[in-house]
Design a protein around this motif. Structure first.
Motif, PDB file in Angstrom:
ATOM      1  N   ARG A 116       0.993  -1.271  -0.090  1.00  0.00           N
ATOM      2  CA  ARG A 116       0.039  -0.094   0.164  1.00  0.00           C
ATOM      3  C   ARG A 116       0.861   1.370  -0.155  1.00  0.00           C
ATOM      4  O   ARG A 116       2.162   1.215   0.359  1.00  0.00           O
ATOM      5  CB  ARG A 116      -1.086  -0.008   1.275  1.00  0.00           C
ATOM      6  N   THR A 117       0.414   2.418  -0.095  1.00  0.00           N
ATOM      7  CA  THR A 117       1.082   3.767  -0.539  1.00  0.00           C
ATOM      8  C   THR A 117       2.107   4.007   0.927  1.00  0.00           C
ATOM      9  O   THR A 117       3.127   3.989   0.492  1.00  0.00           O
ATOM     10  CB  THR A 117       0.096   4.838  -0.602  1.00  0.00           C
ATOM     11  N   PRO A 118       1.624   3.771   2.248  1.00  0.00           N
ATOM     12  CA  PRO A 118       2.703   4.226   3.116  1.00  0.00           C
ATOM     13  C   PRO A 118       3.936   3.136   3.171  1.00  0.00           C
ATOM     14  O   PRO A 118       4.857   3.284   3.410  1.00  0.00           O
ATOM     15  CB  PRO A 118       1.698   3.889   4.447  1.00  0.00           C
ATOM     16  N   GLU A 119       3.436   1.869   3.020  1.00  0.00           N
ATOM     17  CA  GLU A 119       4.762   0.797   2.812  1.00  0.00           C
ATOM     18  C   GLU A 119       5.546   1.112   1.627  1.00  0.00           C
ATOM     19  O   GLU A 119       6.851   0.968   1.826  1.00  0.00           O
ATOM     20  CB  GLU A 119       3.961  -0.589   2.837  1.00  0.00           C
ATOM     21  N   ALA A 120       4.723   1.522   0.616  1.00  0.00           N
ATOM     22  CA  ALA A 120       5.777   1.735  -0.492  1.00  0.00           C
ATOM     23  C   ALA A 120       6.589   2.863  -0.493  1.00  0.00           C
ATOM     24  O   ALA A 120       7.857   3.008  -0.873  1.00  0.00           O
ATOM     25  CB  ALA A 120       4.805   1.892  -2.085  1.00  0.00           C
ATOM     26  N   ALA A 121       5.892   3.990   0.142  1.00  0.00           N
ATOM     27  CA  ALA A 121       6.876   5.127   0.515  1.00  0.00           C
ATOM     28  C   ALA A 121       7.791   4.811   1.493  1.00  0.00           C
ATOM     29  O   ALA A 121       8.976   5.387   1.193  1.00  0.00           O
ATOM     30  CB  ALA A 121       5.851   6.020   1.114  1.00  0.00           C
ATOM     31  N   ARG A 122       7.614   4.031   2.594  1.00  0.00           N
ATOM     32  CA  ARG A 122       8.924   3.525   3.535  1.00  0.00           C
ATOM     33  C   ARG A 122       9.761   2.890   2.855  1.00  0.00           C
ATOM     34  O   ARG A 122      11.056   3.327   2.879  1.00  0.00           O
ATOM     35  CB  ARG A 122       8.261   2.845   4.523  1.00  0.00           C
ATOM     36  N   PHE A 123       9.310   1.928   1.820  1.00  0.00           N
ATOM     37  CA  PHE A 123      10.367   1.384   0.877  1.00  0.00           C
ATOM     38  C   PHE A 123      11.204   2.128   0.147  1.00  0.00           C
ATOM     39  O   PHE A 123      12.647   1.925   0.172  1.00  0.00           O
ATOM     40  CB  PHE A 123       9.703   0.031   0.156  1.00  0.00           C
ATOM     41  N   LEU A 124      10.725   3.480  -0.476  1.00  0.00           N
ATOM     42  CA  LEU A 124      11.488   4.149  -1.196  1.00  0.00           C
ATOM     43  C   LEU A 124      12.290   5.210  -0.189  1.00  0.00           C
ATOM     44  O   LEU A 124      12.963   6.278  -0.935  1.00  0.00           O
ATOM     45  CB  LEU A 124      10.568   5.015  -2.388  1.00  0.00           C
ATOM     46  N   GLY A 125      11.971   5.340   0.984  1.00  0.00           N
ATOM     47  CA  GLY A 125      12.373   6.265   1.661  1.00  0.00           C
ATOM     48  C   GLY A 125      11.890   7.886   1.390  1.00  0.00           C
ATOM     49  O   GLY A 125      12.572   8.882   1.563  1.00  0.00           O
ATOM     50  N   LEU A 126      10.408   7.794   0.921  1.00  0.00           N
ATOM     51  CA  LEU A 126       9.602   9.121   0.610  1.00  0.00           C
ATOM     52  C   LEU A 126       8.582   9.121   1.404  1.00  0.00           C
ATOM     53  O   LEU A 126       8.369   8.013   2.320  1.00  0.00           O
ATOM     54  CB  LEU A 126       9.271   8.862  -0.646  1.00  0.00           C
ATOM     55  N   SER A 127       8.090  10.273   1.502  1.00  0.00           N
ATOM     56  CA  SER A 127       6.680  10.254   2.476  1.00  0.00           C
ATOM     57  C   SER A 127       5.640   9.702   1.493  1.00  0.00           C
ATOM     58  O   SER A 127       5.649   9.671   0.393  1.00  0.00           O
ATOM     59  CB  SER A 127       6.243  12.081   2.627  1.00  0.00           C
ATOM     60  N   GLY A 128       4.590   9.501   2.147  1.00  0.00           N
ATOM     61  CA  GLY A 128       3.458   8.959   1.479  1.00  0.00           C
ATOM     62  C   GLY A 128       2.911  10.109   0.637  1.00  0.00           C
ATOM     63  O   GLY A 128       2.406   9.823  -0.474  1.00  0.00           O
ATOM     64  N   ARG A 129       2.955  11.415   0.982  1.00  0.00           N
ATOM     65  CA  ARG A 129       2.402  12.432   0.217  1.00  0.00           C
ATOM     66  C   ARG A 129       3.114  12.616  -1.188  1.00  0.00           C
ATOM     67  O   ARG A 129       2.584  12.929  -2.224  1.00  0.00           O
ATOM     68  CB  ARG A 129       2.491  13.850   1.156  1.00  0.00           C
ATOM     69  N   THR A 130       4.656  12.455  -1.134  1.00  0.00           N
ATOM     70  CA  THR A 130       5.426  12.536  -2.196  1.00  0.00           C
ATOM     71  C   THR A 130       4.941  11.477  -3.055  1.00  0.00           C
ATOM     72  O   THR A 130       4.896  11.920  -4.392  1.00  0.00           O
ATOM     73  CB  THR A 130       6.774  12.457  -1.742  1.00  0.00           C
ATOM     74  N   LEU A 131       4.685  10.252  -2.782  1.00  0.00           N
ATOM     75  CA  LEU A 131       4.277   9.161  -3.535  1.00  0.00           C
ATOM     76  C   LEU A 131       2.879   9.409  -4.267  1.00  0.00           C
ATOM     77  O   LEU A 131       2.844   9.365  -5.606  1.00  0.00           O
ATOM     78  CB  LEU A 131       4.257   7.967  -2.896  1.00  0.00           C
ATOM     79  N   GLU A 132       1.959  10.050  -3.691  1.00  0.00           N
ATOM     80  CA  GLU A 132       0.654  10.329  -3.967  1.00  0.00           C
ATOM     81  C   GLU A 132       0.989  11.635  -5.116  1.00  0.00           C
ATOM     82  O   GLU A 132       0.169  11.434  -6.123  1.00  0.00           O
ATOM     83  CB  GLU A 132      -0.187  10.784  -2.728  1.00  0.00           C
ATOM     84  N   LYS A 133       1.685  12.470  -4.884  1.00  0.00           N
ATOM     85  CA  LYS A 133       2.065  13.517  -5.898  1.00  0.00           C
ATOM     86  C   LYS A 133       2.687  12.958  -7.196  1.00  0.00           C
ATOM     87  O   LYS A 133       2.205  13.391  -8.295  1.00  0.00           O
ATOM     88  CB  LYS A 133       3.063  14.662  -5.462  1.00  0.00           C
TER      89      LYS A 133
END
Length: 93
Positions: A20-37
């Motif tokens: 999910r978005t929060p897990e994917a963001a953590r994996f990439l070292g990004l915030s969830g909001r950045t991944l959403e953008k």
């Protein structure tokens, strides 16, 4: 977590892992909001919508991160992975 240090999947015949978005963001070292953008601007990793939920395949996250590799700060690269920005404003005269 560096992608280069990650090991290959020990069970290559199993179904792909989805995050999910929060897990994917953590994996990439990004915030969830950045991944959403990135998703909004079309500059992020491939994703799927399953049952109304956005999920990312682990392999797609790795490929997207690898596409952003550079050799120097002057290397323009050839990937579409880029930092999300604001849409251009229309200027009326």
């Amino acid at each position: 977590m560096e992608i280069a240090t990650m090991q290959q999947d020990p069970l290559p015949n199993r179904p792909p892992r989805y995050l999910r978005t929060p897990e994917a963001a953590r994996f990439l070292g990004l915030s969830g909001r950045t991944l959403e953008k990135h998703r909004t601007f079309g500059s992020g990793p491939a994703y799927r919508k399953i049952g109304g939920r956005v999920v990312y395949r682990l392999e797609d996250l790795q490929l997207w991160a690898e596409a952003s590799a550079r050799q120097s700060t002057s290397d323009p690269g050839t990937s579409v992975a880029r930092r999300p920005g604001r849409p251009a404003k229309l200027v009326s005269r």
